[in-house]
Scaffold this motif. Structure first.
Motif, PDB file in Angstrom:
ATOM      1  N   PHE A   1      38.724  45.170  74.493  1.00 28.16           N
ATOM      2  CA  PHE A   1      37.552  44.378  74.869  1.00 28.16           C
ATOM      3  C   PHE A   1      36.246  45.145  74.668  1.00 28.16           C
ATOM      4  CE2 PHE A   1      40.564  41.726  77.453  1.00 28.16           C
ATOM      5  CZ  PHE A   1      40.389  40.575  76.693  1.00 28.16           C
ATOM      6  N   ALA A   2      36.306  46.470  74.653  1.00 28.30           N
ATOM      7  CA  ALA A   2      35.102  47.271  74.429  1.00 28.30           C
ATOM      8  C   ALA A   2      34.640  47.194  72.980  1.00 28.30           C
ATOM      9  CB  ALA A   2      35.347  48.722  74.839  1.00 28.30           C
ATOM     10  N   GLY A   3      35.517  46.804  72.075  1.00 31.07           N
ATOM     11  CA  GLY A   3      35.127  46.582  70.688  1.00 31.07           C
ATOM     12  C   GLY A   3      35.426  47.733  69.751  1.00 31.07           C
ATOM     13  N   ARG A   4      35.418  47.440  68.465  1.00 33.45           N
ATOM     14  CA  ARG A   4      35.774  48.427  67.437  1.00 33.45           C
ATOM     15  C   ARG A   4      34.601  49.319  67.030  1.00 33.45           C
ATOM     16  NH1 ARG A   4      40.149  49.495  65.271  1.00 33.45           N
ATOM     17  NH2 ARG A   4      39.268  49.788  63.211  1.00 33.45           N
ATOM     18  N   ASP A   5      33.384  48.905  67.330  1.00 30.45           N
ATOM     19  CA  ASP A   5      32.211  49.705  66.961  1.00 30.45           C
ATOM     20  C   ASP A   5      32.099  50.888  67.918  1.00 30.45           C
ATOM     21  OD1 ASP A   5      29.746  50.834  66.433  1.00 30.45           O
ATOM     22  OD2 ASP A   5      28.620  48.970  66.629  1.00 30.45           O
ATOM     23  N   PRO A   6      32.346  52.116  67.453  1.00 28.91           N
ATOM     24  CA  PRO A   6      32.336  53.254  68.370  1.00 28.91           C
ATOM     25  C   PRO A   6      30.975  53.483  69.030  1.00 28.91           C
ATOM     26  CG  PRO A   6      32.440  53.999  66.096  1.00 28.91           C
ATOM     27  CD  PRO A   6      32.613  52.508  66.069  1.00 28.91           C
ATOM     28  N   LEU A   7      29.901  53.045  68.390  1.00 27.98           N
ATOM     29  CA  LEU A   7      28.569  53.245  68.963  1.00 27.98           C
ATOM     30  C   LEU A   7      28.295  52.285  70.120  1.00 27.98           C
ATOM     31  CD1 LEU A   7      26.481  53.752  65.700  1.00 27.98           C
ATOM     32  CD2 LEU A   7      27.584  55.486  67.142  1.00 27.98           C
ATOM     33  N   ARG A   8      29.158  51.282  70.294  1.00 30.77           N
ATOM     34  CA  ARG A   8      29.010  50.313  71.381  1.00 30.77           C
ATOM     35  C   ARG A   8      30.244  50.279  72.299  1.00 30.77           C
ATOM     36  NH1 ARG A   8      25.000  47.430  71.496  1.00 30.77           N
ATOM     37  NH2 ARG A   8      25.952  45.677  72.560  1.00 30.77           N
ATOM     38  N   ASN A   9      31.249  51.080  71.987  1.00 29.91           N
ATOM     39  CA  ASN A   9      32.479  51.123  72.770  1.00 29.91           C
ATOM     40  C   ASN A   9      32.310  52.144  73.891  1.00 29.91           C
ATOM     41  OD1 ASN A   9      35.115  52.265  73.565  1.00 29.91           O
ATOM     42  ND2 ASN A   9      35.948  50.829  72.079  1.00 29.91           N
ATOM     43  N   ARG A  10      32.367  51.682  75.131  1.00 27.45           N
ATOM     44  CA  ARG A  10      32.106  52.562  76.266  1.00 27.45           C
ATOM     45  C   ARG A  10      33.047  53.761  76.330  1.00 27.45           C
ATOM     46  NH1 ARG A  10      34.870  49.562  81.438  1.00 27.45           N
ATOM     47  NH2 ARG A  10      34.781  51.625  82.312  1.00 27.45           N
ATOM     48  N   PHE A  11      34.270  53.598  75.861  1.00 28.34           N
ATOM     49  CA  PHE A  11      35.229  54.705  75.915  1.00 28.34           C
ATOM     50  C   PHE A  11      34.897  55.779  74.879  1.00 28.34           C
ATOM     51  CE2 PHE A  11      37.303  50.936  77.634  1.00 28.34           C
ATOM     52  CZ  PHE A  11      37.606  51.403  78.898  1.00 28.34           C
ATOM     53  N   GLU A  12      34.449  55.368  73.710  1.00 32.46           N
ATOM     54  CA  GLU A  12      34.023  56.334  72.690  1.00 32.46           C
ATOM     55  C   GLU A  12      32.734  57.029  73.117  1.00 32.46           C
ATOM     56  OE1 GLU A  12      35.847  57.360  70.355  1.00 32.46           O
ATOM     57  OE2 GLU A  12      37.355  55.792  70.360  1.00 32.46           O
ATOM     58  N   ILE A  13      31.823  56.263  73.710  1.00 35.76           N
ATOM     59  CA  ILE A  13      30.572  56.843  74.185  1.00 35.76           C
ATOM     60  C   ILE A  13      30.868  57.893  75.256  1.00 35.76           C
ATOM     61  CG2 ILE A  13      28.444  56.355  75.453  1.00 35.76           C
ATOM     62  CD1 ILE A  13      28.528  53.534  74.029  1.00 35.76           C
ATOM     63  N   GLU A  14      31.722  57.536  76.213  1.00 39.96           N
ATOM     64  CA  GLU A  14      32.067  58.468  77.291  1.00 39.96           C
ATOM     65  C   GLU A  14      32.741  59.730  76.752  1.00 39.96           C
ATOM     66  OE1 GLU A  14      33.824  57.940  81.690  1.00 39.96           O
ATOM     67  OE2 GLU A  14      35.225  57.366  80.103  1.00 39.96           O
ATOM     68  N   ALA A  15      33.542  59.581  75.714  1.00 41.30           N
ATOM     69  CA  ALA A  15      34.242  60.731  75.132  1.00 41.30           C
ATOM     70  C   ALA A  15      33.296  61.617  74.314  1.00 41.30           C
ATOM     71  CB  ALA A  15      35.409  60.259  74.274  1.00 41.30           C
ATOM     72  N   GLY A  16      32.136  61.105  73.961  1.00 42.07           N
ATOM     73  CA  GLY A  16      31.152  61.896  73.222  1.00 42.07           C
ATOM     74  C   GLY A  16      31.073  61.485  71.761  1.00 42.07           C
ATOM     75  N   LEU A  17      29.976  60.849  71.402  1.00 42.69           N
ATOM     76  CA  LEU A  17      29.816  60.368  70.029  1.00 42.69           C
ATOM     77  C   LEU A  17      29.673  61.520  69.045  1.00 42.69           C
ATOM     78  CD1 LEU A  17      27.457  57.321  70.707  1.00 42.69           C
ATOM     79  CD2 LEU A  17      29.913  57.281  70.200  1.00 42.69           C
ATOM     80  N   GLU A  18      29.014  62.593  69.462  1.00 39.95           N
ATOM     81  CA  GLU A  18      28.887  63.755  68.571  1.00 39.95           C
ATOM     82  C   GLU A  18      30.240  64.435  68.383  1.00 39.95           C
ATOM     83  OE1 GLU A  18      25.799  66.376  69.923  1.00 39.95           O
ATOM     84  OE2 GLU A  18      24.218  64.918  69.478  1.00 39.95           O
ATOM     85  N   ASP A  19      30.955  64.667  69.488  1.00 39.75           N
ATOM     86  CA  ASP A  19      32.264  65.325  69.380  1.00 39.75           C
ATOM     87  C   ASP A  19      33.250  64.474  68.584  1.00 39.75           C
ATOM     88  OD1 ASP A  19      31.475  67.576  70.737  1.00 39.75           O
ATOM     89  OD2 ASP A  19      32.350  66.973  72.653  1.00 39.75           O
ATOM     90  N   GLY A  20      33.112  63.160  68.672  1.00 36.82           N
ATOM     91  CA  GLY A  20      33.986  62.261  67.916  1.00 36.82           C
ATOM     92  C   GLY A  20      33.550  62.069  66.475  1.00 36.82           C
ATOM     93  N   HIS A  21      32.485  62.773  66.084  1.00 31.04           N
ATOM     94  CA  HIS A  21      31.934  62.708  64.720  1.00 31.04           C
ATOM     95  C   HIS A  21      31.365  61.331  64.382  1.00 31.04           C
ATOM     96  CE1 HIS A  21      33.306  66.751  63.616  1.00 31.04           C
ATOM     97  NE2 HIS A  21      34.400  66.460  64.300  1.00 31.04           N
ATOM     98  N   TYR A  22      30.910  60.590  65.401  1.00 30.08           N
ATOM     99  CA  TYR A  22      30.271  59.288  65.170  1.00 30.08           C
ATOM    100  C   TYR A  22      28.761  59.448  65.008  1.00 30.08           C
ATOM    101  CZ  TYR A  22      34.755  57.429  66.665  1.00 30.08           C
ATOM    102  OH  TYR A  22      36.094  57.150  66.779  1.00 30.08           O
ATOM    103  N   LEU A  23      28.210  60.537  65.530  1.00 29.82           N
ATOM    104  CA  LEU A  23      26.809  60.883  65.359  1.00 29.82           C
ATOM    105  C   LEU A  23      26.724  62.321  64.891  1.00 29.82           C
ATOM    106  CD1 LEU A  23      25.004  59.421  68.529  1.00 29.82           C
ATOM    107  CD2 LEU A  23      24.951  58.539  66.199  1.00 29.82           C
ATOM    108  N   PRO A  24      25.690  62.655  64.122  1.00 29.01           N
ATOM    109  CA  PRO A  24      25.553  64.054  63.698  1.00 29.01           C
ATOM    110  C   PRO A  24      25.238  64.959  64.884  1.00 29.01           C
ATOM    111  CG  PRO A  24      23.623  62.776  63.043  1.00 29.01           C
ATOM    112  CD  PRO A  24      24.621  61.807  63.610  1.00 29.01           C
ATOM    113  N   ARG A  25      25.748  66.163  64.824  1.00 28.38           N
ATOM    114  CA  ARG A  25      25.506  67.143  65.880  1.00 28.38           C
ATOM    115  C   ARG A  25      24.065  67.621  65.758  1.00 28.38           C
ATOM    116  NH1 ARG A  25      29.131  69.124  69.215  1.00 28.38           N
ATOM    117  NH2 ARG A  25      28.657  71.036  70.286  1.00 28.38           N
ATOM    118  N   ARG A  26      23.392  67.669  66.909  1.00 28.22           N
ATOM    119  CA  ARG A  26      21.988  68.137  66.866  1.00 28.22           C
ATOM    120  C   ARG A  26      21.879  69.570  67.273  1.00 28.22           C
ATOM    121  NH1 ARG A  26      18.281  63.698  69.623  1.00 28.22           N
ATOM    122  NH2 ARG A  26      20.039  62.959  70.774  1.00 28.22           N
TER     123      ARG A  26
END
Length: 151
Positions: free
Chosen positions: A126-151
């Protein structure tokens, strides 16, 4: 990183914070007996069995234990989503050796499985396939999951 990239990432992070807060409010509606309870631990154990059997059937690479996860490598691409999938304490992935950042990300998913148990696959769906909008992917860390570039 350009100023445009920074602005885009800042907007994603602001939306991510909103999505996480919305998820926390939704969790308050779930019966407490289902969260971090004997029932959720049973769901986690079920996930371990499913993940272990699936990984054992399809893994052609080494199976190792790192960061508290059983890592099944060499899985055919059709047996997992994106770069890999965490089912309870099993991380199912392809040939690439997962780096420490990815394992830190997947370890959060393991904790989510421990919290939600049987509910985890349904809530994730139900959270959806888009990792940038999926609460579980966000909580796990978008940078660590390689969904966003590391700053």
């Amino acid at each position: 990183m350009t100023a445009g990239d920074s602005a885009r990432i800042a907007a994603i992070e602001a939306e991510a914070a909103r999505i996480l807060e919305q998820g926390r409010r939704r969790d308050l509606r779930l019966p407490g007996v289902l969260l971090r309870s004997p029932i959720s631990r049973l769901g986690y154990a079920w996930g371990m069995v499913v993940g272990g059997i699936w990984g054992g059937l399809w893994s052609t690479g080494p199976i190792e234990r790192r960061e508290g996860l059983w890592i099944f490598r060499g899985m055919p691409a059709w047996t997992f989503a994106r770069g890999g999938v965490c089912v309870a304490g099993c991380y199912l992935t392809g040939d690439e050796v997962p780096d420490d950042r990815v394992l830190r990300h997947e370890a959060v998913h393991k904790q989510q499985w421990l919290r939600y148990g049987f509910l985890m696959p349904v809530l994730y769906l139900f959270a959806g396939r888009d990792p940038l909008r999926n609460r579980f992917e966000i909580e796990a860390g978008l940078e660590d999951g390689h969904y966003l570039p590391r700053r």
